[in-house]
Design an enzyme around this catalytic site. Structure first.
Site, mmCIF file in Angstrom:
data_model
loop_
_atom_site.group_PDB
_atom_site.id
_atom_site.type_symbol
_atom_site.label_atom_id
_atom_site.label_comp_id
_atom_site.label_asym_id
_atom_site.label_seq_id
_atom_site.Cartn_x
_atom_site.Cartn_y
_atom_site.Cartn_z
ATOM 1 N N HIS A 153 55.703 49.790 31.741
ATOM 2 C CA HIS A 153 54.336 50.220 32.031
ATOM 3 C C HIS A 153 53.255 49.309 31.456
ATOM 4 O O HIS A 153 52.065 49.609 31.535
ATOM 5 C CB HIS A 153 54.161 51.656 31.489
ATOM 6 N N LYS A 155 50.604 46.263 30.961
ATOM 7 C CA LYS A 155 49.717 45.474 31.835
ATOM 8 C C LYS A 155 49.082 44.437 30.937
ATOM 9 O O LYS A 155 47.987 44.662 30.413
ATOM 10 C CB LYS A 155 48.625 46.334 32.453
ATOM 11 N N ASP A 160 48.567 30.548 27.743
ATOM 12 C CA ASP A 160 48.912 29.462 26.818
ATOM 13 C C ASP A 160 49.403 29.971 25.462
ATOM 14 O O ASP A 160 49.250 29.274 24.446
ATOM 15 C CB ASP A 160 47.706 28.528 26.606
#
Ligand SMILES: [Zn+2]
Length: 216
Positions: A153, A155, A160
């Protein structure tokens, strides 16, 4: 010295000069950032109004864009895109769902610019309506999905290995244009490092080439 030798040396000189200019620009941006209050930290709230984002992808000097969207205003979505497009070496994405074509365009753009892109995505949301995973795979981007019975779940994005973008925002246009969402952007190593570890853990755990774990 032969003509071809001179041409080669000149070519090498141009490459070195280009690299140094890019390096200097990067250094300048970092120094400017630190002089303006330390490592970058920003909060982006959504929904964002839709504006033209062509200028983020096209080099300046391409002329005015003829599309009907508003041009110029900075929104949380253009900020999000700018952060992703700032990648120079790596872009690691850990996403629950991914159907936004504009965000997919940014990822593909980075891939074409030889940024090493890795994506971990939830297996149940892999092929939602409009899923961009197929486009990523077709372009040669490494995508892995979880295999557990619970949702992957997260996000978050790591640019870099230096910049973290994390929050409630799913990478769908409904989330970007409709929902109340947040994305926290930070360069603070205290936050970035645990997310780097989490990404590596998920990446390794979901390697399809790895032998299946044996039960004790
Ligand atoms: Zn436009």
């Amino acid at each position: 010295m032969s003509v071809s030798h001179t041409v080669k040396l000149l070519g090498l000189g141009v490459v070195v000069a280009t690299l140094s200019l890019e390096g200097l620009l990067w250094l300048y941006q970092r120094l400017r950032q630190w002089s303006c209050g330390g490592p970058l930290k920003e909060v982006l709230f959504f929904p964002a109004s839709m504006t033209c984002v062509e200028h983020l992808f096209c080099p300046p000097g391409d002329g005015p864009c003829p599309c009907p969207l508003p041009h110029g205003p900075e929104t949380s979505f253009t900020r999000l895109l700018r952060h992703l497009l700032s990648a120079r070496a790596t872009l690691d994405l850990c996403l629950f769902s991914f159907s936004s074509q504009e965000l997919s365009r940014a990822v593909l753009h980075m891939h074409r610019r030889r940024v090493a892109v890795r994506v971990v995505i939830d297996k149940d949301y892999l092929d939602i309506n409009g899923s961009q995973v197929g486009r990523l795979l077709k372009a040669g981007i490494s995508v892995r999905h979880d295999t557990g019975s619970y949702f992957m779940h997260h996000k978050f994005a790591l640019v870099d290995g230096r910049l973290l973008l994390t929050g409630s925002l799913n990478w769908t246009m409904t989330a970007v244009q409709g929902n109340r969402e947040n994305v926290l952007v930070t360069e603070d190593p205290a936050f970035v490092k645990p997310f780097l570890r989490e990404f590596e853990e998920l990446w390794t755990a979901n390697d399809p080439a790895a032998p299946a774990p044996t039960l004790a």
